[in-house]
Motif scaffolding. Structure first.
Motif, short mmCIF file in Angstrom:
data_model
loop_
_atom_site.label_atom_id
_atom_site.label_comp_id
_atom_site.label_asym_id
_atom_site.label_seq_id
_atom_site.Cartn_x
_atom_site.Cartn_y
_atom_site.Cartn_z
N TYR A 118 43.41 27.99 41.73
CA TYR A 118 43.75 29.32 41.23
C TYR A 118 43.43 29.42 39.75
CZ TYR A 118 46.65 29.67 45.46
OH TYR A 118 47.11 29.70 46.75
N PRO A 119 42.16 29.70 39.38
CA PRO A 119 41.86 29.86 37.95
C PRO A 119 42.75 30.95 37.34
CG PRO A 119 39.83 29.84 39.24
CD PRO A 119 40.98 29.88 40.20
N VAL A 120 43.02 31.99 38.11
CA VAL A 120 43.99 33.04 37.76
C VAL A 120 44.79 33.28 39.03
CG1 VAL A 120 42.56 34.14 36.01
CG2 VAL A 120 42.40 34.91 38.36
N GLY A 121 45.95 33.85 38.90
CA GLY A 121 46.73 34.12 40.11
C GLY A 121 48.20 33.91 39.88
N PRO A 122 48.91 33.38 40.91
CA PRO A 122 50.35 33.20 40.78
C PRO A 122 50.71 32.39 39.53
CG PRO A 122 49.61 32.71 43.01
CD PRO A 122 48.38 32.90 42.17
N LYS A 123 51.63 32.89 38.76
CA LYS A 123 51.97 32.31 37.45
C LYS A 123 52.28 30.81 37.52
CE LYS A 123 54.97 33.03 33.49
NZ LYS A 123 56.04 33.81 32.90
N ALA A 124 53.01 30.38 38.52
CA ALA A 124 53.42 28.98 38.59
C ALA A 124 52.25 28.02 38.74
CB ALA A 124 54.39 28.78 39.74
N VAL A 125 51.14 28.47 39.35
CA VAL A 125 50.02 27.57 39.62
C VAL A 125 48.71 27.97 38.95
CG1 VAL A 125 50.97 26.77 41.81
CG2 VAL A 125 49.47 28.76 41.78
N ALA A 126 48.64 29.14 38.34
CA ALA A 126 47.40 29.63 37.73
C ALA A 126 46.94 28.71 36.61
CB ALA A 126 47.59 31.05 37.19
N GLY A 127 45.66 28.36 36.64
CA GLY A 127 45.08 27.55 35.58
C GLY A 127 45.49 26.09 35.60
N LYS A 128 45.99 25.60 36.74
CA LYS A 128 46.46 24.22 36.81
C LYS A 128 45.80 23.48 37.97
CE LYS A 128 50.86 25.46 34.87
NZ LYS A 128 51.98 26.29 35.18
N ASP A 129 45.59 22.17 37.79
CA ASP A 129 45.16 21.33 38.90
C ASP A 129 46.34 21.22 39.87
OD1 ASP A 129 42.80 20.94 37.53
OD2 ASP A 129 43.32 18.92 36.85
N LEU A 130 46.03 21.16 41.16
CA LEU A 130 47.08 21.10 42.18
C LEU A 130 46.95 19.80 42.98
CD1 LEU A 130 46.78 24.76 43.52
CD2 LEU A 130 48.20 23.91 41.64
#
Length: 158
Positions: A118-130
């Motif tokens: 999610y380069p952009v998207g839900p605040k909790a996971v946007a811009g983060k490695d999962l």
């Protein structure tokens, strides 16, 4: 289906396989699918001769998603029987690529970089490695009317 679940539970007693791989290494015995920059660890190997889901499959999985700091953002264990069934084609690209490389009974830990999440998207996971722990329980091909037209148009369709 019950026999499949029983077999997975019995096979699970054998212990983890503990193999790490990167995107530039082929998935042993897998289809021609690239896993761009996705690191994965095989925790349990399912049926080594089994088939793989495609973008047009519906999959039944157990999974848990965490951030690098250990924050859990999704866990199917909190839902009903602990599984989720969904059409594969509608998920983030990293999730789609990984599940297409898995076989029934496989359990993998994968790190999906932000570019395939999610380069952009839900605040909790946007811009983060999962980080996901994923178990592929079962899958079936969807009939053509239920397949995603967008996914069928993408290159690399099997």
């Amino acid at each position: 289906m019950r026999a499949l679940l029983a077999a997975i539970l019995l096979i699970g007693l054998a212990g983890p396989v503990q193999v790490w791989a990167r995107a530039d290494e082929p998935v042993p015995g897998g289809p021609t699918i690239t896993l761009p920059a996705i690191a994965y660890q095989v925790l349990h190997q399912g049926d080594p001769t089994g088939s793989h889901p495609t973008r047009d499959s519906a999959v039944k999985v157990r999974y848990k998603g965490t951030l690098a700091d250990g924050t859990v953002f999704v866990d199917t264990a909190a839902r009903g029987d602990g599984t989720e069934i969904f059409p594969l084609g509608g998920r983030i690209p990293g999730f789609v690529a990984v599940l297409q490389a898995m076989r029934r009974g496989d359990r993998w830990r994968v790190t999906v970089p932000v570019a395939f999440a999610y380069p952009v998207g839900p605040k909790a996971v946007a811009g983060k490695d999962l980080i996901f722990d994923i178990e592929l329980i079962d899958f079936a091909e969807l009939p053509p009317p239920m397949q995603s037209p967008l996914m069928r148009a993408l290159p690399g369709k099997e």
